[in-house]
Structure formats: C-alpha cells, structure tokens
Design an enzyme around this catalytic site. Structure first.
Site: not given
Ligand code: NDP
Ligand code: 2IT
Length: 445
Positions: A124, A164, A235-237, A239
């Site tokens: 990571k 991520d 969240g609204f990202g 995932v």
């Molecule tokens: P995004 O950046 O697209 O979205 C992240 C979301 O989480 C946003 O809503 C963000 O709001 C919020 N967030 C992040 N950090 C904080 C914090 N410290 N406090 C409060 N809110 C927070 O990220 P992803 O959707 O890619 O990731 C979401 C989760 O899924 C994470 O835990 C990530 O590790 C996990 N994940 C992601 C994968 C991927 O392929 N992308 C794979 C597997 C797991 P803001 O940033 O505005 O605070």
């Molecule tokens: O937490 C996770 O599994 C990810 N952010 C995806 C990692 C990846 O290599 O696709």
C-alpha cells in the site's frame, strides 16, 4: 508465547501506530489456533515475520503550486509481503495518511489478495496530500513528483500500485505517465489505467460490484435476495458509486450516502440520475453531500450525522477506517439490521464488530467483501501480460466467480458449531494459510 505476549511485543515495536495494531490484533487473534497447531508455521516463526513489512519506503514529495509557492508532502510505500506474488495495492492521497494507516492497509491487503486466488502479494502507498481546492495542474505536478521517487521501487513484476481514496483515473494517468517517461517502458506497472491505454473494463465499478455480489451470497445463506431491500451506504466515492449501481440494478433501494458534512436520505431509493451525480460530486474536489440534496429535492440532508440511524436491511460502510463505532452499531441493532457488509477497509471499530458478531447477524469484513477491486486489478495485469483486452461481460463474469469463491472460502473456514458463519474468522484463516505456506516453502527470506 501467548497471544497477549505476542501483541505486547508487536505494540512495543510499533509505537504510535493504533490502526496497524488494530488490524494485526484482529487477524492474529482469529488465526492463532491454526498457527499454534501447525509445527511448520511455528518452526518458521511465521507470525512475527508476517507482521513485519518486507520493506517500507518513505520519501519527500516537493511540488510547486500555481502561485509559485513550494510545498512538501510525505510519500510512503509499504511493500508488505511478496510470498505469493509481486506487491499489489492502492495508493491513497488524503491528509490523514500516515505510517500507521499505510501499514494497516498493506497488512490487510496481503490477506485480501490471497483470498482472490490470484498471484498477488500485499502493499500500500500514499501521501498526506490534500487535493481539495487544488487545480488540475497542481494535482499533476504533485503526482509527477511522487512518481519521480517511487518509480525506482516498482515494476510490473515487483510492485503494481493502483487507486484508493483520493486516487482515481486522473491521478493514475499522471502517475503512469511519469513512470513511463522515467523508466522508458510502457508496461502494466499500475492498474486502474484508462481504457485506451491498458486499463481493464469494469475496474472502476469492480469494488462496488464485488461488494454487492458478496452481499447477494450472504443473503442467499438466509434464503433471501436484494430485491426490495433498503440499503444504507456511507461515503460517496468510487466504491459507494459502484455499489449503488449494482444494488439498484438488482432491485434494491439505496437510501443513503454520506460525506464529512453529514448524510442524505432518499426515501424511495436513488435514481440512476442520482447515481451519475455521485461521480460529478466526487470529481469536483468538493466533499459536501449537502450539494446532492440541493440538486435533488427528494433527498433530505442531515447535517453532521451518520447514516446508521436509519432503519435499513443492509448497512454498507464505504468511506474509511473506523467510521462506524459502537454507538452506530447499537443504533443499527436497535432498528433490527440483519446484514452489515464492510466495503471500506476496516470501517467498523472492534467494538462495533463485536456487537454485530455477538448478535450473530450477517457481518462481513472488508478484506473479503471489497476484494473485487484488487481482483479486477489482477485481471488487468493478466490482460496486460497477454497484450489483449477482455469484454465487460468476460471481466464481470470472472469477478462474479471470484466473489462467490471468496464467500465459499469464508464459509469453509469460518462456520461455527451452531452453524453461524463467522466471516471475519473465515476470511482471516483462508487468507493467512496460503501466505504462511508460501513463506514456509521459500525459506527464511
Ligand atoms: P474515494 O476517494 O473515491 O472516496 C472516499 C470517500 O470516503 C469519500 O466520500 C471521502 O470523503 C471519504 N473519506 C475519506 N477519508 C475520510 C476520512 N478520514 N474521514 C471521513 N471521510 C473520509 O475512495 P474509494 O471509494 O476508492 O475508497 C473508499 C474505501 O474503500 C476506502 O476505505 C478504500 O480503502 C476502500 N477500497 C477501495 C478500493 C478501490 O478500488 N478504490 C478497493 C477496496 C477498498 P473526503 O475525501 O471528502 O473526506
Ligand atoms: O484496498 C484495495 O483493495 C484497493 N484500494 C485496490 C487495490 C488494487 O491494487 O487494485
């Protein structure tokens, strides 16, 4: 050594790293018996070796903003374990990033990647860079500076980063472009790439889709489906967006998403237009979900609150670590929630997990349920190696199969005497055994 003695030793060695210790405790506690009863593991001291990253790189990331001011961020890459394949795992850009968070994520990734059945080790990376309010040019310069150092340590057979939190298609593009320039090599060194330059179809949706395929399997154990179920997402990202699409497609209703400012509730479930808008909101570098409620009158905004007070059938924390605590768990239980599935990495605190598992409701950990993202990254690596690309249907079918297999592995290793499926134990044991065996086979390295 007792489990307590082991944890005391790890704590003394890693001071000021609460998230890392939390992740270690959860995994080692559940694999302790499987470890102790295997003389080969004990002889090879696998436990002490598996909690120590193989390599940690920490570096300076200087960059210049649009006004000509110079800033410095810290870059980190934790290459945790390469027993079953090259290091593999995302890069996170968020102001909260520190060594503890990177190590917990790299540690979790090792077992998650093992569960996918694909040949990927765990790693990571990230930085405490805050993209909020930054221009595109500033983000590009930051990514280039980050890669100007990282490129020495990665490669398609060494370490393959991806996205991520805070790292999406735009950042992957800038990072990959700089790697290509410095290494003078066009290669599958990163995943989550653009479709026209080696990216896999379905990768953007894969984590969210995978989570929902996993939820389908969980519900199936109770003879249920997602049809008509109310689902709360946080969240609204990326995932949350993928999960929202799949829930809706399968006839469920997404009723919430959340941000640092609060959450929104949509009584009749998100429309496709609302799901599309999540992407607009995310790419705006703006972290207010209030804007969502301003855009759609049927969405009710609750300032400063988390979505877990709503009565739902499935709760899916999809934002970040430790975002759902004991009070949230009690609120969900008071409303009779039958299923909680982690989509983020370690979003439930240990106290919250205990509440769900004591009550014996369906509860799945992130390392099993969100493995579809990295699994599809693994499929992207395969396509890059073969220099061809599969159709969406092919990738989606493989992803679906992988998620079913992970569910089966959890059931096989986690079913207790009374029939309760302990997904946490199941995922940890299944993920651990493969890595531990590989470490034994490869000697003391
Ligand atoms: P995004 O950046 O697209 O979205 C992240 C979301 O989480 C946003 O809503 C963000 O709001 C919020 N967030 C992040 N950090 C904080 C914090 N410290 N406090 C409060 N809110 C927070 O990220 P992803 O959707 O890619 O990731 C979401 C989760 O899924 C994470 O835990 C990530 O590790 C996990 N994940 C992601 C994968 C991927 O392929 N992308 C794979 C597997 C797991 P803001 O940033 O505005 O605070
Ligand atoms: O937490 C996770 O599994 C990810 N952010 C995806 C990692 C990846 O290599 O696709």
């Amino acid at each position: 050594m007792t489990f307590k003695e082991f944890m005391d030793k790890v704590a003394a060695k890693n001071p000021g790293e609460p998230e890392f210790l939390q992740a270690v405790k959860e995994v080692i506690e559940t694999v302790w018996d499987a470890y102790e009863s295997n003389p080969r593991f004990v002889k090879n001291n696998i436990l002490e070796r598996i909690v120590e990253p193989e390599r940690t790189i920490i570096f300076r990331v200087p960059w210049m903003d649009d006004k000509g001011e110079v800033h410095v961020n810290r870059g980190i890459r934790v290459q945790f374990n390469s027993a079953i394949g090259p290091y593999k795992g995302g890069i996170r850009f968020h102001p909260s990033v520190n060594l503890s968070i990177m190590k917990f994520l790299g540690f979790e990734q090792t077992f998650k990647n093992s569960l996918t059945t694909l040949p990927m080790g765990g790693g990571k990376g990230g930085s405490d860079f805050d993209a909020r309010g930054r221009s595109d040019a500033e983000v590009m310069r930051f990514c280039q500076s980050y890669m100007a150092e990282l490129y020495r340590y990665i490669g398609p057979n060494t370490d393959v980063p991806a996205g991520d939190i805070g790292v999406g298609a735009r950042e992957i593009g800038y990072l990959f472009g700089m790697y290509k320039k410095l290494a003078n090599e066009f290669t599958g060194v990163m995943t989550g790439k653009g479709r026209t330059w080696g990216g896999s179809l379905i990768r953007p949706e894969a984590t969210g889709f995978g989570v929902i395929y996993f939820v389908q399997e969980m519900l199936k154990t109770k003879g249920q489906t997602l049809e008509g179920k109310k689902v709360a997402l946080s969240g609204f990202g990326n995932v949350a967006w993928g999960a929202a699409q799949k829930v809706t497609e399968l006839g469920g209703k997404v009723v919430t998403i959340s941000g640092p400012d609060g959450y929104v509730y949509v009584k009749d479930g998100f429309t496709n237009e609302m799901i599309d808008y999540m992407k607009v909101l995310r790419s705006s570098n703006n972290d207010r979900v209030k804007d969502f409620a301003d855009e759609f009158p049927s969405a009710v905004f609750h300032a400063g609150k988390r979505p877990w007070v709503e009565k739902v059938d499935v709760a899916i924390p999809a934002a970040t670590q430790n975002e759902l605590d004991a009070n949230d768990a009690k609120a969900l239980m008071a409303n009779g929630v039958p299923c909680v599935c982690e989509a983020a990495n370690m979003p439930c605190t240990p106290e919250a997990m205990e509440i769900f598992m004591k009550a014996k409701i369906l509860f799945a950990p992130g390392k099993a349920a969100n493995a579809g993202g990295v699994a599809t990254s693994g499929l992207e690596m395969t396509q890059n190696s073969m220099r061809l690309s599969w159709s969406s249907e092919e990738v989606d079918e493989k992803l679906h199969g992988i998620m079913r297999n992970i569910h089966e592995a959890c059931v096989a290793s986690g079913t207790e005497a009374d029939g309760y499926i302990n997904y946490v134990k199941g995922a940890n044991i299944a993920g651990f055994l493969k890595v531990a065996e590989a470490m034994c086979d490869q000697g003391i390295v």
